[in-house]
Design an enzyme around this catalytic site. Structure first.
Site, short mmCIF file in Angstrom:
data_model
loop_
_atom_site.label_atom_id
_atom_site.label_comp_id
_atom_site.label_asym_id
_atom_site.label_seq_id
_atom_site.Cartn_x
_atom_site.Cartn_y
_atom_site.Cartn_z
CB ALA A 10 -16.98 -1.82 1.77
NE ARG A 16 -9.51 8.54 10.03
CZ ARG A 16 -9.86 7.76 11.05
NH1 ARG A 16 -9.14 7.77 12.16
NH2 ARG A 16 -10.90 6.96 10.96
CB THR A 82 -22.34 0.96 11.45
OG1 THR A 82 -22.61 1.44 12.78
CG2 THR A 82 -20.89 1.29 11.12
CE LYS A 354 10.17 -9.67 -24.96
NZ LYS A 354 9.78 -8.86 -26.09
CE1 TYR A 369 15.91 -8.36 -23.54
CE2 TYR A 369 16.35 -8.17 -25.89
CZ TYR A 369 15.46 -8.23 -24.84
OH TYR A 369 14.11 -8.17 -25.08
N GLY A 426 33.40 -15.96 -32.25
CA GLY A 426 33.30 -14.76 -31.41
C GLY A 426 33.02 -13.54 -32.29
C1 UD1 Z 1 -17.06 1.25 14.50
C2 UD1 Z 1 -18.01 0.88 15.65
C3 UD1 Z 1 -17.20 0.81 16.94
C4 UD1 Z 1 -16.07 -0.18 16.80
C5 UD1 Z 1 -15.21 0.15 15.57
C6 UD1 Z 1 -14.23 -0.95 15.31
C7 UD1 Z 1 -20.20 1.85 15.18
C8 UD1 Z 1 -21.14 2.95 15.44
N1 UD1 Z 1 -19.02 1.92 15.76
O1 UD1 Z 1 -16.54 2.55 14.74
O2 UD1 Z 1 -18.05 0.39 18.00
O3 UD1 Z 1 -15.26 -0.18 17.94
O4 UD1 Z 1 -16.03 0.28 14.39
O5 UD1 Z 1 -13.33 -0.58 14.30
O6 UD1 Z 1 -20.55 0.91 14.47
N2 UD1 Z 1 -19.68 2.34 7.15
C9 UD1 Z 1 -20.62 2.27 6.16
N3 UD1 Z 1 -21.61 3.20 6.15
C10 UD1 Z 1 -21.73 4.16 7.09
C11 UD1 Z 1 -20.76 4.21 8.11
C12 UD1 Z 1 -19.75 3.29 8.12
O7 UD1 Z 1 -20.57 1.43 5.28
O8 UD1 Z 1 -22.66 4.95 6.99
C13 UD1 Z 1 -18.62 1.34 7.15
C14 UD1 Z 1 -17.23 1.95 7.02
O9 UD1 Z 1 -16.84 2.03 5.66
C15 UD1 Z 1 -16.38 0.94 7.80
C16 UD1 Z 1 -17.34 0.42 8.87
O10 UD1 Z 1 -18.64 0.70 8.40
O11 UD1 Z 1 -15.96 -0.13 6.98
C17 UD1 Z 1 -17.11 1.04 10.23
O12 UD1 Z 1 -17.32 2.44 10.13
P1 UD1 Z 1 -16.36 3.48 10.84
O13 UD1 Z 1 -16.83 4.83 10.53
O14 UD1 Z 1 -14.95 3.16 10.54
O15 UD1 Z 1 -16.70 3.16 12.36
P2 UD1 Z 1 -15.80 3.44 13.62
O16 UD1 Z 1 -15.93 4.84 14.03
O17 UD1 Z 1 -14.43 2.91 13.39
#
Ligand code: UD1
Ligand code: CA
Length: 478
Positions: A10, A16, A82, A354, A369, A426
C-alpha cells in the site's frame, strides 16, 4: 497454516484517483479499500501481517493500525517496484521461513475464503511460487501468465515488457502471490530493475524459480472480479456497484426481501434479519441493524440505526437512531443522532427528532421538531409542535410524562416538564412546568371584532364574501 506471513502492499501513490485522499483509503461499501483487504487477510489467520506504506503514510499507517492493530508497518520511502516493497516487508517481518502471501491494498472484492483456498493449495503443492491468476476479457495493464507447451507456468511478463504475442494472453496475474519464504528471500536478492519501467518487479520471482528448477503454479480463480483493483474513480464506482450487488445478493440468500436490488445499497457491516423487506431506493449504511419483519423504504437512508421487529420506516433519513419493535416512522421523517422510539411508537410525517427518547406507544404524528426531549409512554404530541431546546446559548431538555395529551401547535420552551396524564391546550406556549393531571392553557382568550372585514377592507373579495354571508344570515334570521 502455522507460519504464514501476509504482506499487503500500500505504498503506491494512486495518482489516477486525482485525490488528496490516498487510493487505498477511498471508501467502498462503508469501508476503505484496504479495510476490505485487511478483513479478507484476517480470514486466513496469518501468523503476522506486514503492510508496506509510503505515500501519505501519515494517513495510511494509522488507518491500517486501527483496522488491524497487530499489523507491522514497513516504510518504503521511494516506490521502486513491488519487488523492492516486498524486500522491505521481509526485513520487517523478521522471518525467513514458512509461507508468504502477497496482496495489494486496492482489491476490495477479494474474499477471505479465496485467499485461504489459494494459500492452502500453495502449501499442499509445496511450490516455490503460486500465482492467483484469472482469465479476463481485457488483459491490458496486467502481468501475463506465460505457460510452456506442457501448460506449466514459465514467467509473468508485465504489460510494458510483453511481446505482441504475449499481450494476447488472457490469463493474468491478480498480483496475489504465495511464496516459500526461503525461496522468496533468495529471489528478492536477485531481482533487478532491468525492465521497461526501471522497477524491481516481484513478478520476476516466477522466472527465477523456474531457473532454479523449482515448482511454480497458478491457481485460476473463477470469480475474477474478486481480483479487480480500482485505479481511478470510474473503476471505484464500478467496483462499488459490483460489491453492493454481492452484498445485496447475500442478504437475499439469507432470507431478506429486496424488491429492487439495483437501487438498494447495503454497506458491508450492516446486519439484516430474515423476513425483513427492503423497498426501492434504500441505503443501509454503517453498522445498521434491521430486525425481522421490519419494512424499510422506499427512499430511505439509515446510518448506524437499529430498527425493531416489524417496524415500518418510510421515506426517512436517519442516523444513530433506535426504533422499537412495531414502531412506525415517516413518511418524510428526519431522525438525527440520539433519537429513540419505543415499542409501537410513531414518528410521523415531516417530523425531525434529535437526542430525544419517545416512549413505548408514544406518538409525534405530524409536522414537529423534537430536540433534547423525553416523552413518556402512551403520550400523544399534537400536530405542529416545537420543542424549543435552544435559548441561543445552551441546549435544554424537555420532559413530558406518561399518557399526556398535548394540543396542536404547542411550543415547549426548555427546560420544562409536563407531568403524567397532563394536557395542554392548542397553541400553548409552555414556559412553566405543568403538574401531573393539569391542563395548561397559555393563549389569551379569543376576541371576535364583529363586522371588522367589511369596515376595514371595503372593496376586497374578502369583504364581498363577508357581506354575502351576512346578508344570507340576515335572511335566515327573518
Ligand atoms: C501489478 C503486478 C502485475 C499484476 C497487477 C495486478 C508487478 C510488477 N506487477 O501491476 O503483474 O497483474 O499488479 O493488479 O508486481 N506498490 C508498492 N510499492 C511499489 C510499487 C507498488 O507498495 O514500489 C504497491 C501499490 O501501491 C499497489 C501494488 O503494490 O498496491 C501493485 O502496484 P501497481 O503499481 O499497481 O502494480 P501494477 O502495475 O498494477
Ligand atoms: Ca494496480
Amino acid at each position: 497454516m502455522d507460519n504464514l506471513t501476509v504482506i499487503v502492499l500500500a505504498a503506491g501513490g494512486g495518482t489516477r484517483m486525482k485525490s488528496k485522499t490516498m487510493k487505498v483509503l477511498h471508501p467502498i461499501a462503508g469501508r476503505s479499500m484496504i479495510g476490505h483487504v485487511l478483513r479478507a487477510v484476517q480470514a486466513v489467520e496469518p501468523t503476522r501481517v506486514v503492510a508496506v506504506v509510503g505515500h501519505q503514510r501519515e494517513q495510511v499507517g494509522p488507518h491500517i493500525t486501527e483496522q488491524l492493530p497487530s499489523a507491522v508497518l514497513a516504510v518504503q520511502e521511494q516506490q521502486q517496484g513491488t519487488g523492492h516493497a516486498v524486500r522491505i516487508a521481509m526485513e520487517a517481518a523478521g522471518t525467513t521461513t514458512g509461507t508468504v502471501l502477497v496482496a495489494a491494498g486496492d482489491t476490495p472484492l477479494l474474499e477471505g475464503e479465496s485467499l485461504r483456498v489459494f494459500a492452502e493449495e500453495h502449501e499442499a503443492a509445496q511450490r516455490a511460487v503460486s500465482i492467483l491468476s484469472g482469465r479476463v476479457a481485457d488483459p491490458f495493464g496486467y502481468g501475463r501468465i506465460v505457460r510452456n507447451h506442457e501448460g506449466d507456468v514459465e514467467a509473468i511478463v508485465e504489460e510494458k515488457d510483453a511481446t505482441p504475442e504475449q499481450r494476447e494472453i488472457a490469463e493474468i496475474s491478480s498480483g496475489i502471490l504465495a511464496f516459500d519464504a526461503e525461496f522468496l528471500v533468495s529471489a528478492l536478492e536477485r531481482i533487478t530493475n532491468d525492465n521497461a519501467k526501471g522497477e524491481y518487479y516481484l513478478t520476476d520471482a516466477v522466472g527465477l524459480a523456474r531457473e532454479d528448477g523449482l515448482t511454480v503454479g497458478a491457481h485460476v480463480i473463477d470469480d475474477v472480479e474478486q481480483t479487480e483493483g480500482a485505479n481511478d474513480r470510474v473503476q471505484l464506482a464500478e467496483l462499488g456497484r459490483k460489491l453492493n450487488q454481492r452484498i445485496v445478493t447475500r442478504w437475499m440468500r439469507e432470507g431478506v426481501t429486496v424488491m429492487d436490488p439495483a437501487t438498494t445499497w447495503i454497506e458491508a457491516d450492516v446486519v439484516i434479519e430474515p423476513d425483513a423487506t427492503i423497498l426501492p431506493g434504500t441505503q443501509l449504511l454503517g453498522a445498521t441493524l434491521v430486525h425481522e419483519d421490519a419494512v424499510i423504504g422506499p427512499d430511505t437512508t439509515l446510518k448506524d440505526c437499529e430498527i425493531g421487529v416489524g417496524a415500518r420506516v418510510v421515506r426517512t433519513h436517519a442516523e444513530l437512531a433506535v426504533i422499537g419493535d412495531r414502531a412506525s416512522v415517516g413518511p418524510f421523517a428526519y431522525l438525527r443522532p440520539g433519537s429513540r422510539l419505543g415499542v409501537g411508537g410513531k414518528i410521523g410525517t415531516f417530523v425531525e427528532t434529535k437526542n430525544s427518547s419517545i416512549g413505548d406507544g408514544a406518538k409525534v404524528p405530524h409536522l414537529s421538531y423534537v430536540g433534547d426531549a423525553e416523552i413518556g409512554e402512551g403520550t400523544n404530541i399534537g400536530a405542529g409542535t416545537i420543542f424549543a431546546n435552544y435559548d441561543g446559548i445552551a441546549k435544554h431538555r424537555t420532559v413530558i410524562g406518561r399518557h399526556a395529551r398535548t394540543g396542536s401547535n404547542n411550543t415547549f420552551v426548555a427546560p420544562v416538564e409536563v407531568g403524567d396524564g397532563a394536557g395542554t391546550a392548542g397553541g400553548t406556549t409552555v414556559r412553566r412546568n405543568v403538574p401531573a393531571g393539569a391542563l395548561a392553557v397559555s393563549s389569551s382568550p379569543q376576541r371576535n371584532l364583529e363586522g371588522w372585514t367589511e369596515s376595514r377592507r371595503p372593496g376586497t373579495a374578502q369583504a364581498e364574501a363577508a357581506r354575502t354571508a351576512r346578508e344570507q344570515q340576515e335572511k335566515t334570521d327573518q
